[in-house]
Enzyme design. Structure first.
Site, PDB file in Angstrom:
ATOM      1  N   ALA A  22       1.729 -59.470  25.527  1.00 11.15           N
ATOM      2  CA  ALA A  22       2.967 -59.379  24.742  1.00 11.15           C
ATOM      3  C   ALA A  22       4.208 -59.551  25.606  1.00 11.15           C
ATOM      4  O   ALA A  22       5.319 -59.541  25.096  1.00 11.15           O
ATOM      5  CB  ALA A  22       3.039 -58.044  24.000  1.00 11.15           C
ATOM      6  N   GLY A  26       2.934 -63.553  29.185  1.00  9.37           N
ATOM      7  CA  GLY A  26       1.754 -63.436  28.338  1.00  9.37           C
ATOM      8  C   GLY A  26       1.878 -64.123  27.002  1.00  9.37           C
ATOM      9  O   GLY A  26       0.942 -64.792  26.543  1.00  9.37           O
ATOM     10  N   ASP A 182       4.326 -72.308  42.651  1.00 16.52           N
ATOM     11  CA  ASP A 182       4.930 -72.871  43.857  1.00 16.52           C
ATOM     12  C   ASP A 182       4.624 -74.365  43.973  1.00 16.52           C
ATOM     13  O   ASP A 182       5.479 -75.162  44.388  1.00 16.52           O
ATOM     14  CB  ASP A 182       4.409 -72.139  45.100  1.00 16.52           C
ATOM     15  N   HIS A 215       2.852 -66.062  48.233  1.00 17.16           N
ATOM     16  CA  HIS A 215       3.570 -66.345  46.988  1.00 17.16           C
ATOM     17  C   HIS A 215       4.907 -65.611  46.939  1.00 17.16           C
ATOM     18  O   HIS A 215       5.337 -65.138  45.903  1.00 17.16           O
ATOM     19  CB  HIS A 215       2.688 -65.931  45.800  1.00 17.16           C
TER      20      HIS A 215
END
Length: 377
Positions: A22, A26, A182, A215
């Site tokens: 939600a 998502g 990325d 990341h």
């Protein structure tokens, strides 16, 4: 309410659980999967005839609404709604792929490290549920939640430490951090700067730029030297591109002025990853070639797969690294260490040491969190 009823998941079904469905990532990811996965079924070489999306969120009202909305879309992909009220077990049971965008999003001035304590707790709890409810010898777990550099070690080490049945399951070969955004950014930004420089790209083509390391910030190493795209970048342009890829998330956070982070582009990147695993499990392809952030050693402290033993000394023994991989239904089967060997002098001598130094701290942070957490009962 029909959309909230969990359908029976038969052997001819492929079930994908989205934890945090939600949220900003998502919802968009679930939309893409609901709308597009039908095309994977048409190519399937196996007996799977149905794909089901099990959508979970701690906000029951929100996830019921999202699921009802998605259930009206005219594709044969079914959906079900799950929340703590009904138990996460129904969501995870028989899941072949678990995708985790759950967690607190980043806000202006907030680093990925600032997110760690809250999101590490969430990831640990979800890891416990996965260990208890999923077949650890088969399930793939894709971690999107940030900070990925620390949370993937949390997920892997938490499961291996607290769930004895995981030790011989090979689950550490199938838990992967999603760093695809990325790569998406590097491709997009390189194409843009080439156009600005007067170079006309091939029609409908995008650059292929390997991005390795981690990341966040300087742990992200975009290897523009290995791009297959015609480029005549000068030194200033290259520095600009590298910095923009490394800090692209800040660009989005600032543009949204405190009202969100990179959700739409991350959902797109996540979808590109999930669809590969769906294709693999449907038998449309025999293996995946993609870059993910993974442990380089298994539960017994041996190299995770061929190639990992060559990569480890190149990254000063860092236990986790984003690197091009070959992935089969059993998990990581080969680590393309030669990507590091092909780095140019600047990438190898300037970017890689900074990446590894920061990455090790991020990894240690995740491992220390698990070490300090009480053993699950």
């Amino acid at each position: 309410m029909p959309h909230s009823v969990t359908p029976s998941i038969e052997q001819d079904s492929l079930k994908i659980a989205i934890l945090g469905a939600a949220g900003g990532i998502g919802q968009s990811l679930s939309l893409l999967l609901k709308a597009q996965l039908q095309y994977q079924l048409k190519e399937s070489n196996r007996s799977v005839t149905h794909i089901h999306l099990a959508l979970y969120d701690v906000n029951q009202e929100a996830i019921n609404g999202v699921t009802a909305d998605l259930s009206h879309i005219d594709t044969p992909i079914s959906v079900s709604s799950h929340s703590p009220a009904g138990g996460i077990e129904n969501c995870l049971h028989n899941a072949s792929i678990v995708v985790i965008p759950a967690g607190v999003p980043r806000k202006p001035g907030m680093t990925r490290d600032d997110l760690f304590n809250v999101n590490a707790g969430i990831i640990s709890q979800l890891g416990d549920s996965i260990a208890e409810c999923c077949d650890l010898s088969k399930v793939f777990v894709l971690v999107i939640s940030n900070p990925v550099n620390s949370l993937v070690p949390v997920m892997v080490s938490n499961i291996l430490k607290n769930h004895p049945q995981s030790r011989n399951s090979g689950i550490e070969r199938r838990i992967m951090g999603v760093t695809k955004l990325d790569i998406v950014r590097a491709s997009t930004f390189l194409r843009e700067i080439n156009i600005e420089s007067g170079l006309t790209p091939r029609v409908n083509s995008m650059p292929d730029v390997p991005v390795i390391g981690g990341h966040s910030g300087e742990t992200i190493i975009p290897l523009f030297s290995q791009s297959n795209f015609l480029s005549r970048l000068n030194e200033d342009q290259l520095k600009y591109l590298i910095h923009r890829v490394q800090y692209g998330g800040d660009e989005v956070v600032k543009a949204k002025n405190g009202k969100g982070s990179a959700t739409l582009s991350m959902a797109h990147a996540g979808y590109k990853c999930v669809v590969q695993f769906v294709s693999l499990l449907l038998g449309n392809i025999d293996q995946i070639h993609g870059t993910y952030y993974v442990p380089l050693k298994d539960a017994n402290n041996f190299p995770i797969a061929p190639g990992a033993d060559q990569l480890l000394p190149l990254v000063d023994g860092a236990g986790y690294f984003a690197i091009p991989l070959t992935i089969t239904t059993k998990g990581v089967s080969y680590v393309d260490y030669d990507t590091v060997n092909r780095m140019n002098d600047m990438e190898r001598n300037e970017m890689l040491p900074v990446c590894v130094s920061q990455l090790k701290k991020n990894i240690d942070k995740g491992l220390e969190f698990v070490a300090s957490r009480s053993v699950s009962t």
